[in-house]
Write an enzyme that holds these catalytic residues in place. Structure first.
Site, PDB file in Angstrom:
ATOM      1  N   GLY A 470     -10.548 -57.522  23.473  1.00  0.00           N
ATOM      2  CA  GLY A 470     -10.278 -56.237  24.117  1.00  0.00           C
ATOM      3  C   GLY A 470     -10.925 -56.176  25.485  1.00  0.00           C
ATOM      4  O   GLY A 470     -11.783 -56.988  25.826  1.00  0.00           O
ATOM      5  N   SER A 471     -10.501 -55.203  26.298  1.00  0.00           N
ATOM      6  CA  SER A 471     -11.087 -55.032  27.629  1.00  0.00           C
ATOM      7  C   SER A 471     -10.876 -53.603  28.095  1.00  0.00           C
ATOM      8  O   SER A 471     -10.077 -52.852  27.522  1.00  0.00           O
ATOM      9  CB  SER A 471     -10.458 -56.018  28.626  1.00  0.00           C
ATOM     10  OG  SER A 471      -9.072 -55.755  28.764  1.00  0.00           O
ATOM     11  N   GLY A 472     -11.597 -53.231  29.134  1.00  0.00           N
ATOM     12  CA  GLY A 472     -11.490 -51.888  29.701  1.00  0.00           C
ATOM     13  C   GLY A 472     -12.254 -51.825  30.999  1.00  0.00           C
ATOM     14  O   GLY A 472     -12.729 -52.845  31.513  1.00  0.00           O
ATOM     15  N   SER A 473     -12.387 -50.602  31.552  1.00  0.00           N
ATOM     16  CA  SER A 473     -13.081 -50.438  32.830  1.00  0.00           C
ATOM     17  C   SER A 473     -14.551 -50.825  32.719  1.00  0.00           C
ATOM     18  O   SER A 473     -15.192 -51.180  33.699  1.00  0.00           O
ATOM     19  CB  SER A 473     -12.961 -48.990  33.302  1.00  0.00           C
ATOM     20  OG  SER A 473     -13.541 -48.112  32.345  1.00  0.00           O
ATOM     21  N   PHE A 474     -15.102 -50.768  31.489  1.00  0.00           N
ATOM     22  CA  PHE A 474     -16.513 -51.088  31.273  1.00  0.00           C
ATOM     23  C   PHE A 474     -16.781 -52.579  31.298  1.00  0.00           C
ATOM     24  O   PHE A 474     -17.888 -53.031  31.574  1.00  0.00           O
ATOM     25  CB  PHE A 474     -16.963 -50.540  29.915  1.00  0.00           C
ATOM     26  CG  PHE A 474     -16.155 -51.080  28.769  1.00  0.00           C
ATOM     27  CD1 PHE A 474     -16.488 -52.284  28.163  1.00  0.00           C
ATOM     28  CD2 PHE A 474     -15.040 -50.393  28.315  1.00  0.00           C
ATOM     29  CE1 PHE A 474     -15.737 -52.788  27.114  1.00  0.00           C
ATOM     30  CE2 PHE A 474     -14.280 -50.891  27.265  1.00  0.00           C
ATOM     31  CZ  PHE A 474     -14.619 -52.085  26.662  1.00  0.00           C
ATOM     32  N   GLY A 475     -15.756 -53.401  30.944  1.00  0.00           N
ATOM     33  CA  GLY A 475     -15.947 -54.827  30.793  1.00  0.00           C
ATOM     34  C   GLY A 475     -15.012 -55.378  29.725  1.00  0.00           C
ATOM     35  O   GLY A 475     -13.852 -54.960  29.635  1.00  0.00           O
ATOM     36  N   LYS A 476     -15.527 -56.278  28.873  1.00  0.00           N
ATOM     37  CA  LYS A 476     -14.693 -56.920  27.862  1.00  0.00           C
ATOM     38  C   LYS A 476     -15.368 -56.884  26.496  1.00  0.00           C
ATOM     39  O   LYS A 476     -16.587 -56.783  26.392  1.00  0.00           O
ATOM     40  CB  LYS A 476     -14.410 -58.371  28.258  1.00  0.00           C
ATOM     41  CG  LYS A 476     -13.604 -58.501  29.546  1.00  0.00           C
ATOM     42  CD  LYS A 476     -13.395 -59.960  29.930  1.00  0.00           C
ATOM     43  CE  LYS A 476     -12.607 -60.057  31.234  1.00  0.00           C
ATOM     44  NZ  LYS A 476     -12.421 -61.468  31.649  1.00  0.00           N
ATOM     45  N   LYS A 490     -19.544 -56.087  22.907  1.00  0.00           N
ATOM     46  CA  LYS A 490     -19.042 -55.336  24.064  1.00  0.00           C
ATOM     47  C   LYS A 490     -19.928 -55.687  25.256  1.00  0.00           C
ATOM     48  O   LYS A 490     -21.092 -55.312  25.303  1.00  0.00           O
ATOM     49  CB  LYS A 490     -19.085 -53.839  23.772  1.00  0.00           C
ATOM     50  CG  LYS A 490     -18.522 -52.964  24.871  1.00  0.00           C
ATOM     51  CD  LYS A 490     -18.555 -51.500  24.422  1.00  0.00           C
ATOM     52  CE  LYS A 490     -17.966 -50.589  25.472  1.00  0.00           C
ATOM     53  NZ  LYS A 490     -17.982 -49.167  25.028  1.00  0.00           N
ATOM     54  N   ASP A 588     -11.946 -38.545  20.986  1.00  0.00           N
ATOM     55  CA  ASP A 588     -10.723 -39.310  21.253  1.00  0.00           C
ATOM     56  C   ASP A 588     -10.291 -40.039  19.988  1.00  0.00           C
ATOM     57  O   ASP A 588     -10.165 -41.259  19.964  1.00  0.00           O
ATOM     58  CB  ASP A 588     -10.980 -40.301  22.395  1.00  0.00           C
ATOM     59  CG  ASP A 588      -9.688 -40.949  22.888  1.00  0.00           C
ATOM     60  OD1 ASP A 588      -8.613 -40.365  22.643  1.00  0.00           O
ATOM     61  OD2 ASP A 588      -9.762 -42.030  23.492  1.00  0.00           O
TER      62      ASP A 588
END
Length: 618
Positions: A470-476, A490, A588
């Site tokens: 997974g990934s996102g604005s925070f990192g991977k 994370k 969420d």
């Protein structure tokens, strides 16, 4: 006209009174120090003063390490008037001071022993002798609130109006400490209610500042009536002090009892009592002043170009107070002081973001400019409220002002030029905002390291990274291994964007996850905290993947029983979060954040991140 940005939060009077208060605290500490006798020595002394035979054989030159003579010790260790008389007849001087600066009379007064006080005075002790801090025995009695000791001293001719080193009389001290009965006694013996202290402060000033209504009433009684409009060296009247400190009952008493109080008088800074109430957020006092005395004070500006409305915006923590002042329809929300600054400028400068939003929602004009009065007349330095917020590093307010920027303005929504300036743009983070953010982040990390149980502390070398899941604005997010377990890792990027940093979210997430322990909430394994470049959160790995993946990627069809199992497990996890001492709301809750241990088998797990958790107060 003064420069608003250099407005002091403490006056000279405040600083002086702080030192006065500290001096009296030290006085009490020194008195207590004199009373401390070593246990072995104390037992011996009690035996001496408890036996006529032992007392007759005592060495008259005996004294302790603190310089206490037998006369001092007699007042502390159970001596009586006979001992006092004998010791004084044998030549022990009552004027001798201990190393802390007190006579035997001071100590007898502090112990509130009327018999010994009388005996010392009859033996020739000087009732007016001063010790540490220029304090007489009557000052000591007043500090301690000892009514009987004070009465004995006054009956024997103590000067009721004598002043100590800070020019406080016993009446000043009684008013300061709230000793009502002692105040009444001092007034009975003719204490002057209008004598001034070092900075022009009268007993009524002190009682008003400390909130002692009954003492204020005593000082205002006929026969010894205090001057209700007396000013100290900074032109404060008693109403200034009780307004500033929120003593509503004294404000009401002074204004409603035909005492000829001047409610709109100003001090040397141009502040009315209403200004001081608003600077300190005293809503009830502000209402009382306006309701009884009218709205005249609302239009007065102090030397820092602030009305009472500006003052309330400077305080910034009471939107109700600001709204009340605006509801008087005397001051417009966009009223500019002599230097041009508005209430919005004041709120922005002090970082009151909720008030800034309230003002903007109610028509405050963010394009009005203030001028720096410290510049020469040939230089024009006009600044909007945005520049004031930027200067102080309140980047969240700068971002908010971007959102409210008027549509007719031509500048891009993410950049601002200073009206009348050279067209230079500002952007966040501001220099000071960046420093504040970095300082706060370092403090947050240190607190997290100190508070996180040691078994949750991980080193990056302990973690083996496998594939990205997974990934996102925070990192991977990686699948991996840690301490012989398959885990999810994370990995954060240590960068800062806007006004909220990844460090802040990381600390928030770790501090919450480490406290959770429930079969339906993903289990926290630990975190790497050594350096922002190595930040990582390690949790239990859920092999079944997310519910979203199950339904939309794998196209699995769930039977009714499986749906119920998933729903019940999710509800259990939510119930656990909601029933914590400090409840947590998952903001969420969607299919991507519900993970399955295996297809159609419980437990199902809730996944929480810094973006999805919200703490409620207990």
């Amino acid at each position: 006209m003064g420069n608003y940005k250099s407005r002091p939060t403490q006056t000279c009077t405040d600083e002086w009174k702080k030192k006065v208060s500290e001096s009296y605290v030290i006085t009490i500490e020194r008195l207590e120090d004199d009373l401390k006798i070593k246990e072995k020595e104390l037992t011996e002394l009690r035996n001496i003063f408890g036996s006529d035979e032992a007392f007759s054989k005592v060495n008259l030159n005996y004294h302790t390490e603190n310089g206490l003579s037998l006369l001092h010790l007699c007042c502390i260790c159970g001596g009586n008037k006979s001992h006092i008389r004998t010791l004084m007849l044998k030549g022990l001087r009552p004027s001798r001071l201990t190393r802390n600066g007190f006579t035997a009379l001071h100590l007898a007064v502090y112990k509130d022993n009327a018999e010994l006080i009388t005996s010392l005075l009859h033996g020739g002790a000087d009732i007016q002798q001063v010790g540490y801090g220029g304090l007489t025995a009557l000052h000591i009695a007043t500090i301690a609130g000892h009514l009987e000791a004070a009465d004995v001293l006054l009956q024997h001719g103590a000067n009721v109006n004598i002043q100590d080193a800070v020019f406080f009389t016993p009446l000043h001290i009684a008013a300061y400490y709230g000793h009502e009965q002692v105040t009444r006694l001092l007034l009975k013996f003719g204490a002057d209610v209008n004598v001034s202290g070092e900075v022009g402060d009268r007993p009524l000033h002190l009682a008003s500042a400390k909130g002692f209504l009954n003492i204020a009433k005593l000082l205002m009684e006929e026969g010894s009536k205090a001057d209700v409009n007396a000013q100290d060296n900074e032109d404060h009247v008693p109403l200034h002090f009780c307004s500033r400190f929120g003593h509503h009952d004294i404000v009401k008493y002074l204004l409603q009892n035909d005492l000829e109080v001047q409610p709109h008088v100003v001090n040397i800074y141009g502040d009315t009592p209403l200004h001081l109430a608003c600077y300190n957020g005293k809503f009830e006092v502000a209402k009382e002043i306006i309701q009884i005395s009218g709205t005249e004070s609302l239009t007065k500006e102090n030397i820092f170009s602030e009305t009472a409305f500006h003052s309330a915006c400077t305080y910034g923590k009471s939107i109700d107070l600001v709204k009340f002042l605006l509801d008087q329809n005397v001051i417009n929300i966009n009223h500019q002081g002599r230097d041009g600054h508005t209430g919005l400028h004041s709120a922005c400068y002090h970082g009151h973001i909720h008030l800034v939003q309230f003002l903007l929602d109610n028509g405050a004009d963010m394009n009005l400019v203030a001028c720096d009065p410290s510049r020469s007349s040939g230089e024009k330095d006009e600044q909007t409220c945005l520049m004031w917020a930027y200067e102080k590093g309140h980047d969240a307010i700068v971002t908010l002002l971007k959102h409210y920027k008027r549509p007719q303005d031509e500048l891009p929504c993410n950049e601002y030029s200073q009206p009348g300036g050279d067209g230079s743009y500002v952007s966040v983070p501001s220099p000071l905002g960046k420093i504040k953010s970095m300082t706060k982040e370092k403090a947050d990390i240190l607190l997290l390291r100190a508070g996180l149980p040691s078994h949750f502390h991980l080193q990056l070398s302990e973690i083996e990274f496998h594939e990205i899941i997974g990934s996102g604005s925070f990192g991977k997010v990686y699948k991996g291994r840690c301490r012989n377990k398959i885990v999810a890792i994370k990995r954060y990027r240590a960068n800062t964007y806007c006004s909220k940093s990844d460090v802040d979210m990381f600390c928030r997430e770790v501090s919450i996850l480490c406290q959770l322990n429930h079969p339906c909430v993903i289990q926290f394994v630990g975190a790497c905290l050594n350096d922002p470049s190595q930040f990582a959160i390690v949790t239990q790995y859920i092999s079944g993947g997310s519910l979203f993946s199950l339904l939309h990627e794998q196209k699995r069809i769930l039977d009714l029983q499986s749906k119920l199992i998933i729903a019940v497990d999710v509800a259990r996890g939510m119930e656990y979060l909601h029933n914590l001492t400090q409840p947590i709301i998952h903001r969420d809750l969607n299919r991507s954040l519900k993970y399955l241990s295996a297809f159609c088998c419980c437990p199902n797990h809730l996944f929480l991140t810094a973006h999805t958790i919200y703490l409620l107060a207990p």
